[in-house]
Design an enzyme around this catalytic site. Structure first.
Site, PDB file in Angstrom:
ATOM      1  N   VAL A   5     -20.838  21.743 -18.036  1.00  0.00           N
ATOM      2  CA  VAL A   5     -19.868  22.759 -17.623  1.00  0.00           C
ATOM      3  C   VAL A   5     -18.899  23.023 -18.774  1.00  0.00           C
ATOM      4  O   VAL A   5     -18.331  22.094 -19.352  1.00  0.00           O
ATOM      5  CB  VAL A   5     -19.094  22.303 -16.376  1.00  0.00           C
ATOM      6  CG1 VAL A   5     -17.992  23.315 -16.022  1.00  0.00           C
ATOM      7  CG2 VAL A   5     -20.045  22.129 -15.196  1.00  0.00           C
TER       8      VAL A   5
ATOM      9  N   GLU B 150       0.851  -1.190   0.000  1.00  0.00           N
ATOM     10  CA  GLU B 150       0.000   0.000   0.000  1.00  0.00           C
ATOM     11  C   GLU B 150       0.888   1.241   0.000  1.00  0.00           C
ATOM     12  O   GLU B 150       1.697   1.427   0.918  1.00  0.00           O
ATOM     13  CB  GLU B 150      -0.930   0.012   1.215  1.00  0.00           C
ATOM     14  CG  GLU B 150      -1.701   1.307   1.407  1.00  0.00           C
ATOM     15  CD  GLU B 150      -2.483   1.762   0.175  1.00  0.00           C
ATOM     16  OE1 GLU B 150      -2.295   2.919  -0.270  1.00  0.00           O
ATOM     17  OE2 GLU B 150      -3.264   0.941  -0.363  1.00  0.00           O
TER      18      GLU B 150
ATOM     19  N   GLY C 270     -17.348  11.235 -11.123  1.00  0.00           N
ATOM     20  CA  GLY C 270     -17.084   9.816 -11.269  1.00  0.00           C
ATOM     21  C   GLY C 270     -15.648   9.446 -10.931  1.00  0.00           C
ATOM     22  O   GLY C 270     -14.806  10.307 -10.629  1.00  0.00           O
TER      23      GLY C 270
ATOM     24  N   HIS D 187     -41.558  -3.985  16.039  1.00  0.00           N
ATOM     25  CA  HIS D 187     -42.441  -2.815  16.016  1.00  0.00           C
ATOM     26  C   HIS D 187     -42.157  -1.966  17.246  1.00  0.00           C
ATOM     27  O   HIS D 187     -41.994  -2.482  18.345  1.00  0.00           O
ATOM     28  CB  HIS D 187     -43.905  -3.274  16.028  1.00  0.00           C
ATOM     29  CG  HIS D 187     -44.869  -2.128  16.144  1.00  0.00           C
ATOM     30  ND1 HIS D 187     -45.225  -1.357  15.053  1.00  0.00           N
ATOM     31  CD2 HIS D 187     -45.526  -1.628  17.218  1.00  0.00           C
ATOM     32  CE1 HIS D 187     -46.084  -0.421  15.451  1.00  0.00           C
ATOM     33  NE2 HIS D 187     -46.273  -0.567  16.763  1.00  0.00           N
TER      34      HIS D 187
ATOM     35  N   GLY E  74     -23.833  15.212  -9.864  1.00  0.00           N
ATOM     36  CA  GLY E  74     -24.897  14.926  -8.905  1.00  0.00           C
ATOM     37  C   GLY E  74     -25.002  13.459  -8.558  1.00  0.00           C
ATOM     38  O   GLY E  74     -26.104  12.940  -8.360  1.00  0.00           O
TER      39      GLY E  74
END
Length: 455
Positions: free
Chosen positions: A239, A33, A268, A441, A183
């Site tokens: 845009v 990593e 994204g 419930h 969005g």
């Protein structure tokens, strides 16, 4: 050269889960990593964003508690203190992952890793000036923000005016005006957070609806709720430029400007494969993602790809399951990956949680469905704990078999409920079988059962 049974490149959710499972199965594991264990999810995504969103809920409740008989004389919000707590939360959880790897005797190499070759014995990886050999290789390098070629975006990112999900989580001050480009899930969660704590937020989305593949009816309801809170939306908008404290976009053949103190670029993500050395061993890549089968195998025997890097479902919980499937295949255990019941969540307020088919996807697959809509006002707990905001549970049921195909919820607690719906789908239960289940419930989850009795 150091030899291992399994080399894992990437220490995010998929990578560290695979390392732990493989080590528990008796394999000698090396985990590479380059930054911090936990990957994007833990360090600059899922966990830090939820820490901020939770703080914003406290603030919102304090501001609007009069409905419940609670009045606070003076409410302030210290964003810098919230960010400091976020950092501590991340530090604690990263330490937990590190401890887990140590307890499993996983060798962790904090360095960029590059695949250098393969032979009859396995694969070689170069990292931190050394070469490591492994019989099996798991690629779990995750994803990075996708940066569209918008004029001015490069310069404005360099100046700190345009931010990605990484930088916005470290802001020490709340911008007066925040423009969010995109969005989707990340954009909406950050829009909800910053609007709640004092920003004027504008969301610019290229599609005609927000929330990507989310059920259209729920997307519209979520947009309505966010607009009530003050978020502005420009949909079906492109845009065209970012410069001089503003974002220029085209909508309906006209040009508009959104002024901003900061801009969040949330358009994204793309799989991280650059500089990995996939070409050195011939791993097949299609449209930027590593291609895998239902065992997470690539075209190269002994090489697996899990998590965002395979481009299937860019979700941490999917990466966990893919890690288990890949390791089970290495260990010779029967297992395979199924994607038909993967839940997804948007942690706005209210939350959106979905699993399975929408009406549109089922119809596209040629399945005749019955759609049941249940207002969350059917839930006594929902009525008691909210101010009557719009909430919805939407069930998608196959007409012929009476099997439950999809559940889509807009409600508080939706994120904690959706796993139950995922289990129903995974087990292919029909509605009569689900009706026999006893739901506690009062809970919001009871609306699922209410909907089934409407069929």
């Amino acid at each position: 050269m150091k030899g291992f049974d399994v080399l894992i490149i990437g220490g995010g959710p998929g990578g560290y889960c695979a390392a732990g499972r493989a080590a528990a199965g008796g394999l000698n594991v090396a985990l590479f990593e380059a930054r911090a264990l936990g990957g994007v999810c833990l360090n600059e995504g899922c966990i830090p964003s939820k820490t901020l969103l939770h703080a914003a809920k406290y603030y919102d409740h304090a501001l609007h508690g009069e409905t419940f008989g609670v009045t606070v004389a003076e409410v302030t919000y210290d964003h810098a203190k919230v960010v400091a707590r976020k950092d501590q939360v991340v530090k604690t959880l990263v330490a937990g992952v590190t401890s887990k790897m140590k307890s499993h005797n996983v060798t962790v190499i904090t360095s960029h890793a590059q695949i250098t070759g393969k032979d009859s014995a396995g694969f070689t990886v170069a990292a931190a000036g050394e070469t490591y050999a492994g019989k099996q290789l798991i690629i779990a390098t995750g994803s990075a923000p996708s940066i569209p070629p918008i004029p001015g975006v490069g310069e404005e990112m360099a100046d700190g005016f345009v931010l990605t999900n990484r930088e916005i989580l470290d802001l020490k001050e709340i911008p007066d005006q925040l423009t969010v480009i995109g969005g989707g899930v990340i954009g909406l969660e950050m829009a909800a957070y910053f609007q709640t704590v004092g920003s004027q937020v504008t969301v610019i989305e290229a599609l005609e609806k927000i929330a990507g593949p989310t059920d259209g009816e729920l997307s519209a309801l979520l947009q309505k709720e966010l607009e009530k809170k003050g978020v502005r939306f420009a949909l079906d908008a492109i845009v065209t430029e970012i410069s001089d404290g503003k974002v220029t976009y085209q909508q309906g053949g006209q040009s508009f400007e959104a002024k901003a103190d900061k801009v969040l670029l949330s358009t994204g993500r793309r799989p991280m494969i650059e500089g990995l050395g996939l070409e050195s061993i011939g791993v097949y890549v299609d449209r930027g993602a590593v291609v895998t089968d239902n065992h997470l195998r690539t075209n190269v025997p002994g090489v697996y790809a899990i998590g965002d890097v395979n481009g299937k479902w860019m979700l941490a919980h999917t990466a966990y399951r893919e890690a288990e499937v890949a390791v089970n295949h290495i260990l010779g255990r029967r297992d395979y990956m199924r994607y038909s019941a993967v839940p997804s969540v948007i942690y706005t307020s209210p939350e959106v949680a979905c699993v399975g088919d929408t009406e549109e996807t089922a119809t596209a697959r040629g399945i005749a469905v019955e759609v049941v809509r249940v207002s969350t006002l059917y839930s006594g707990r929902y009525v008691a704990e909210t101010q009557g905001e719009d909430g919805l549970c939407k069930l998608i049921i196959e007409k012929k078999t009476k099997k439950l195909l999809g559940v889509h919820m807009l409600s508080p607690y939706a994120s904690e409920l959706i796993y139950g719906a995922a289990l129903m789908l995974e087990l292919r239960l029909d509605i009569d079988e689900i009706k026999e289940l006893i739901f506690p419930h009062p809970t919001v989850g009871e609306v699922i059962r209410e909907g089934l009795f409407m069929v």
